[in-house]
Every structure is written in C-alpha cells, then in structure tokens.
Motif scaffolding. Structure first.
Motif, PDB file in Angstrom:
ATOM      1  N   ASP A 275     -16.996  81.068  32.065  1.00 52.84           N
ATOM      2  CA  ASP A 275     -17.048  81.684  33.392  1.00 52.84           C
ATOM      3  C   ASP A 275     -18.285  81.248  34.160  1.00 52.84           C
ATOM      4  N   MET A 276     -19.409  81.107  33.440  1.00 52.00           N
ATOM      5  CA  MET A 276     -20.639  80.675  34.097  1.00 52.00           C
ATOM      6  C   MET A 276     -20.459  79.302  34.733  1.00 52.00           C
ATOM      7  N   ARG A 277     -19.819  78.399  34.020  1.00 52.18           N
ATOM      8  CA  ARG A 277     -19.601  77.049  34.562  1.00 52.18           C
ATOM      9  C   ARG A 277     -18.770  77.109  35.842  1.00 52.18           C
ATOM     10  N   GLN A 278     -17.719  77.943  35.847  1.00 54.48           N
ATOM     11  CA  GLN A 278     -16.864  78.037  37.029  1.00 54.48           C
ATOM     12  C   GLN A 278     -17.589  78.709  38.197  1.00 54.48           C
ATOM     13  N   THR A 279     -18.418  79.709  37.918  1.00 58.26           N
ATOM     14  CA  THR A 279     -19.176  80.361  38.987  1.00 58.26           C
ATOM     15  C   THR A 279     -20.193  79.398  39.590  1.00 58.26           C
ATOM     16  N   LEU A 280     -20.862  78.623  38.744  1.00 58.26           N
ATOM     17  CA  LEU A 280     -21.800  77.619  39.245  1.00 58.26           C
ATOM     18  C   LEU A 280     -21.079  76.600  40.124  1.00 58.26           C
ATOM     19  N   LEU A 281     -19.873  76.226  39.718  1.00 57.43           N
ATOM     20  CA  LEU A 281     -19.110  75.245  40.479  1.00 57.43           C
ATOM     21  C   LEU A 281     -18.659  75.801  41.821  1.00 57.43           C
ATOM     22  N   HIS A 282     -18.077  77.017  41.817  1.00 57.13           N
ATOM     23  CA  HIS A 282     -17.459  77.551  43.026  1.00 57.13           C
ATOM     24  C   HIS A 282     -18.472  78.164  43.991  1.00 57.13           C
TER      25      HIS A 282
ATOM     26  N   ARG B 231     -16.225  90.621  32.897  1.00 56.02           N
ATOM     27  CA  ARG B 231     -16.652  89.400  33.563  1.00 56.02           C
ATOM     28  C   ARG B 231     -17.206  89.629  34.968  1.00 56.02           C
ATOM     29  N   TRP B 232     -16.872  90.750  35.597  1.00 58.62           N
ATOM     30  CA  TRP B 232     -17.301  90.964  36.986  1.00 58.62           C
ATOM     31  C   TRP B 232     -18.011  92.294  37.188  1.00 58.62           C
ATOM     32  N   THR B 233     -17.536  93.349  36.565  1.00 61.72           N
ATOM     33  CA  THR B 233     -17.971  94.709  36.878  1.00 61.72           C
ATOM     34  C   THR B 233     -19.428  95.022  36.580  1.00 61.72           C
ATOM     35  N   PRO B 234     -19.989  94.635  35.408  1.00 59.84           N
ATOM     36  CA  PRO B 234     -21.296  95.187  35.007  1.00 59.84           C
ATOM     37  C   PRO B 234     -22.392  95.088  36.046  1.00 59.84           C
ATOM     38  N   GLY B 235     -22.611  93.924  36.655  1.00 63.35           N
ATOM     39  CA  GLY B 235     -23.696  93.787  37.621  1.00 63.35           C
ATOM     40  C   GLY B 235     -23.519  94.672  38.836  1.00 63.35           C
ATOM     41  N   PHE B 236     -22.279  94.809  39.318  1.00 64.27           N
ATOM     42  CA  PHE B 236     -22.025  95.646  40.484  1.00 64.27           C
ATOM     43  C   PHE B 236     -22.076  97.130  40.129  1.00 64.27           C
ATOM     44  N   GLN B 237     -21.643  97.471  38.925  1.00 62.73           N
ATOM     45  CA  GLN B 237     -21.715  98.875  38.522  1.00 62.73           C
ATOM     46  C   GLN B 237     -23.159  99.331  38.402  1.00 62.73           C
TER      47      GLN B 237
ATOM     48  N   LEU C 221     -17.833  94.779  48.656  1.00 61.81           N
ATOM     49  CA  LEU C 221     -17.234  94.620  47.338  1.00 61.81           C
ATOM     50  C   LEU C 221     -15.901  93.884  47.421  1.00 61.81           C
ATOM     51  N   GLN C 222     -15.136  94.099  48.494  1.00 61.18           N
ATOM     52  CA  GLN C 222     -13.878  93.370  48.647  1.00 61.18           C
ATOM     53  C   GLN C 222     -14.123  91.875  48.757  1.00 61.18           C
ATOM     54  N   ASN C 223     -15.158  91.493  49.485  1.00 60.18           N
ATOM     55  CA  ASN C 223     -15.491  90.078  49.591  1.00 60.18           C
ATOM     56  C   ASN C 223     -15.843  89.498  48.230  1.00 60.18           C
ATOM     57  N   GLU C 224     -16.597  90.257  47.421  1.00 61.77           N
ATOM     58  CA  GLU C 224     -16.956  89.797  46.080  1.00 61.77           C
ATOM     59  C   GLU C 224     -15.711  89.685  45.199  1.00 61.77           C
ATOM     60  N   LEU C 225     -14.788  90.623  45.311  1.00 62.78           N
ATOM     61  CA  LEU C 225     -13.548  90.557  44.544  1.00 62.78           C
ATOM     62  C   LEU C 225     -12.683  89.382  44.988  1.00 62.78           C
ATOM     63  N   ASP C 226     -12.686  89.090  46.283  1.00 61.05           N
ATOM     64  CA  ASP C 226     -11.934  87.926  46.775  1.00 61.05           C
ATOM     65  C   ASP C 226     -12.478  86.635  46.175  1.00 61.05           C
ATOM     66  N   LEU C 227     -13.801  86.532  46.061  1.00 56.58           N
ATOM     67  CA  LEU C 227     -14.403  85.348  45.440  1.00 56.58           C
ATOM     68  C   LEU C 227     -13.993  85.238  43.976  1.00 56.58           C
ATOM     69  N   PHE C 228     -13.982  86.379  43.286  1.00 55.10           N
ATOM     70  CA  PHE C 228     -13.582  86.374  41.886  1.00 55.10           C
ATOM     71  C   PHE C 228     -12.124  85.946  41.748  1.00 55.10           C
TER      72      PHE C 228
ATOM     73  N   ASN D  91      -7.943  82.115  40.159  1.00 58.37           N
ATOM     74  CA  ASN D  91      -6.692  81.405  40.429  1.00 58.37           C
ATOM     75  C   ASN D  91      -6.838  79.896  40.397  1.00 58.37           C
ATOM     76  N   ASN D  92      -8.054  79.397  40.493  1.00 59.47           N
ATOM     77  CA  ASN D  92      -8.264  77.950  40.541  1.00 59.47           C
ATOM     78  C   ASN D  92      -8.957  77.405  39.299  1.00 59.47           C
ATOM     79  N   VAL D  93      -9.060  78.222  38.260  1.00 61.30           N
ATOM     80  CA  VAL D  93      -9.712  77.791  37.030  1.00 61.30           C
ATOM     81  C   VAL D  93      -8.662  77.617  35.938  1.00 61.30           C
ATOM     82  N   LYS D  94      -8.712  76.504  35.249  1.00 59.75           N
ATOM     83  CA  LYS D  94      -7.794  76.226  34.148  1.00 59.75           C
ATOM     84  C   LYS D  94      -8.294  76.916  32.883  1.00 59.75           C
ATOM     85  N   PRO D  95      -7.528  77.861  32.326  1.00 61.87           N
ATOM     86  CA  PRO D  95      -7.976  78.529  31.093  1.00 61.87           C
ATOM     87  C   PRO D  95      -8.069  77.535  29.948  1.00 61.87           C
TER      88      PRO D  95
END
Length: 481
Positions: A96-103, A260-266, A297-304, A309-313
């Motif tokens: 996930d870190m690699r994809q966040t750095l990329l996007h 993967r997303w919640t902890p920092g925002f919580q 928060l909606q904007n952050e969820l949209d980024l997630f 949707n664009n990351v290959k598992p």
C-alpha cells in the motif's frame, strides 16, 4: 516513390498530442510498458498507427516520465515522503505504501527499497505486520455486473459519522465509498445508486445487501428499474438480502479499510473529542463538525477508492478469478476472458424511479440545513476560505464554531438548532432513519437467472458452470511488510 506506411515501411506512430495524455495517465497509475502499449491500442486507430515498446520508451525519456529505476531513489531520498504517508496511514504495509507514494507523492520506488527503509527505521512495525494471519472465505459470481453488493459501517457512530460502500465483486471495483451524517436512510442510499447508474449508464442484474430498512430503497428501486427494462421479471424481487455475516465482500472491505486507511484519521477525530473540542450532543457543534469534516474526509476516501481501483493486487494462486486492476477488469472484461452482464438503463426510466424513491430535494441529501450552510459559507469567506488539511482541520472548526457562537442568540439560528434532533440512545433509531417497506414480491430465488445451476446467459444460451468463477477473498493488507 513515397512510402505510404512511413519510415522503413512501418506503420507510423500516432501524433504525440493524441497519446501523451493517456501515457501520462497510465504511468501515474503504475502501469508497466507492456501494459501501456496494450491499453493505448484502445485509444487510436490500429489500422493507421502503431506504438511499440521501443517507441514508448523513447517518448517516456523525452517527456521525463521515469520509471522506478529512472528516478533512482535511495533510502535517504524516500524518507520524507514515507514519513508523510505514515503520518496519515500509520499501519500501511509496503504494498500500500508503494501505491500511495505513486498516486499521491508521484514517486515511483520498488517495494524492496521501502522494506529496506522500514526495516532500518521502523523494524518493530515490520515484525508486527508479519505476525498477522490470513483469513480466507469463498465468494461466487458469474461475471462483471452480475451483482452489486452494499453495506454500511457504523464504527464512527460516536463522532456522528457513518460510512457506506458499494462494490462490484467480480472485479473488486469500489462503485462508491461515502461518508455522511447518516447511512440509515433508504432514499439516501438509493440516491447514491442512481448517481452511479447514471454515470455508468448501466445497472447490474441483481443487487445484494444485509437485511435492514436502509437497503429497502435499493431493493425497491432496482427491482422497479429491472421491471421497466424487462417486463418478463414482473412480480419478482431483483434484490438478495444476506443475513448473519453472509454479505462477504463488503464486510472484508471494511476490515481492510480499518487497517489501511482509518487509523490516522481516527486519531485526529479522537483528539477533538478527548480534548473537549467537539461534543456530538451539542447540536451547533455537530453541525459545524459535519460542515467541515465530511467534505474533507470524503475527499480522502475518494483518493483511497481511486487508488484501490487502479492498483493490481498481488497474485494469488488460490484465486480462480482474473488477476488485474479492478478498473481494467470492470471496463474491459473481454481482456480477461470474462463477460459483462450489465443492463442498459435509459434516462427516463431512471428519472421515474428516482422521483419515486430518492427525490433529489429530500433533506437527507443536504450536508447541513440550507440556512446553516449559507451562513457557514459567509463565515468561511470571512475567515479567508483556508483549504482544510489534517494539520489545520480542528483550527478551522474552532474558528467557524466561534463565529456561530457570536450569533447563537439570533432568532433564526436558535430556531434552526431547536429543530435539530437529539442523539438517540442505544436501541433508538439513528438520526436520519426512515421506514420504507420492501415491495411485496416473492424474494429472489437462487437458481433463477445467471446465479443458479440452471443458468441462462445474457445472450440467451445455456452455459452451466463455465461462467462461474471462484472468489478467494484474501486479506490483502500486505503480508510481507
């Protein structure tokens, strides 16, 4: 005699202005060169032009669209970017870190370099992630848009924030990921469904959710849409209710989101409540909180969701489904030897059903009451309209709240606050709830249509089990980092 095919008798390359935007988009999403060449063919006339891998490499070099090797990052150079990501997502693994750095940071680095950094600077986190065990379960579906699944998430109820997700399970694509001041209103949920159907111009064969009145709007509305498109389905409910934790895909998605997303925002939300900055029981504070926090928060969820949707598992040997990015499978199932079972929707039918079950001027679609929104917008302009970030969100909230405190005795404000419902006690209905009965039709029966053993395909042919694929929903929260 001139060569009609171009230099050396080869088919010429497309004009740069035609292909450059797509190449930049694919590079930004992390596509490899071979994938980019394949996807580009959908965007130019292959009888007139051609793009080879050699040409692509040359153009990427000219346009400085560098790969991980070309960017030549080191442990030291990626450190600041990784720490910025960790501040927002403290439990992200290397995948996930690699994809966040990329996007989001526009940095392309191999996972090995990220793991080297994490092992050097945060070895305890690496060990903690390696100790997790995987949980597997099986899910079945026939193809893309065979079924859409929905679920609500109430873990942030103490902040008066509620989430909702819709997923196309064959591709794994997130159709919507919403945060709002309620997720228990069937008209709200069906409104999101209508928006998605309108954007795609198609709907699935069947919808599915947990039992609950908040899902009755989709059950009714989708059924009515299917009846309008196919009268042969009359008097059958085109929605499946799955109880006792059987709505597998969205339940697993919530588990992934929480890691993967919640902890920092919580942590940010907990800070405001624990420090006494925000009291959900105070109607004014709740309105100010919703006005500031929900759009951010909606904007952050949209980024997630976009990244998801664009990351290959990672490849999974236990999975019989196509392996690829959810968006690629969803929009181009033919490239994965799959089928699209979607049903075309005409705008007039959609408008008719929307007016029945999700009339656009219903108050549930308002972020806050209109009078409050107008006054808050005026105050925000006076405050300089600062962009909301994780570093200043509570400061903006406090400044806006102070503006309202100064006019709290205003008759219009007092009347508006008096009309706000008090928070429910345990067992009481949540704010925004609404009863909407399900149409009195026989329930959806397994085995009828493309979901059962007596399967009839979209083209009318019978193809038994060959159209079925097995889902192995592995916890992909990153096994190795």
């Amino acid at each position: 005699m001139p060569n009609a095919l171009g230099k050396n008798g080869r088919v010429p390359a497309p004009p740069d202005e035609l292909i450059r935007p797509f190449i930049e988009e694919f590079v930004a999403k992390g596509y490899h060169n071979s994938e980019i060449v394949s996807h580009l063919r959908k965007h130019y006339d292959t009888d007139m032009y051609n793009v080879s891998i050699d040409l692509l490499k040359k153009r990427r070099s000219q346009w400085k669209l560098k790969s991980a090797r070309g960017q030549a990052h080191t442990i030291a150079s990626i450190g600041p970017a990784i720490e910025r990501v960790r501040a927002r997502f403290p439990q992200q693994g290397s995948h996930d870190m690699r994809q966040t750095l990329l996007h989001e940071e526009k940095i392309t680095v191999p996972r090995a370099l990220i793991l080297s950094y994490m092992n050097l600077h945060h070895p305890e986190e690496v060990l903690a992630r390696k100790s997790r065990r995987l949980k597997r379960s099986i899910y079945w579906t026939a193809g893309v848009n065979d079924i859409w699944v929905f679920d609500q998430h109430d873990k942030w109820r103490r902040f008066q924030l509620f989430l909702h997700v819709a997923i196309e399970p064959f591709s794994g694509r997130i159709l919507w990921l919403k945060i709002w001041w309620t997720n228990r209103n069937p008209r709200l949920i069906f409104g999101w469904y209508c928006n998605t159907v309108q954007a795609l111009s198609v709907m699935p064969l069947v919808t599915q959710s947990d039992p609950g009145s908040e899902n009755n709007g989709i059950a009714n509305g989708h059924t009515l849409l299917r009846h309008l498109q196919d009268p042969a389905l009359a008097r059958t409910l085109q929605h499946k209710f799955k109880g006792q934790h059987r709505n597998i895909k969205p339940e697993i998605f919530w588990s992934q989101l929480r890691r993967r997303w919640t902890p920092g925002f919580q942590d940010i939300l907990d800070y405001g409540v624990s420090e006494g900055i925000y009291n959900p029981d105070d109607a004014l504070e709740r309105l100010v909180f919703h006005y500031i926090f929900i759009p951010w928060l909606q904007n952050e969820l949209d980024l997630f969701a976009e990244k998801f949707n664009n990351v290959k598992p990672r490849h999974n040997l236990h999975k019989a489904l196509p392996h690829g990015r959810p968006n690629d499978i969803f929009y181009h199932p033919e490239d994965f030897d799959s089928r699209d079972f979607s049903v075309k929707v005409d705008q007039s039918s959609l408008d008719e059903v929307r007016q029945t079950y999700a009339v656009p001027d219903h108050p549930v679609f308002l972020l806050v009451p209109r009078e409050f929104f107008d006054q808050a917008s005026i105050f925000m302009v006076e405050l300089g309209a600062p962009p909301v970030t994780r570093d200043n969100v509570w400061n903006i909230y406090a400044d806006l709240l102070m503006c309202f405190r100064l006019i709290e005795e205003n008759a219009q404000i007092r009347e508006l606050l008096a009309a706000q419902p008090s928070l429910p006690c345990d067992g009481d209905k949540l704010i925004g709830s609404e009863d909407l009965p399900v149409i009195d039709f026989p329930p959806f029966v397994e085995g009828s249509g493309p979901h059962g053993e007596n399967n009839s395909n979209a083209d009318g042919s019978d193809d038994a089990e060959s159209d079925f694929y097995e889902f192995d929903w592995t916890d992909e929260s990153d096994k190795s980092s």
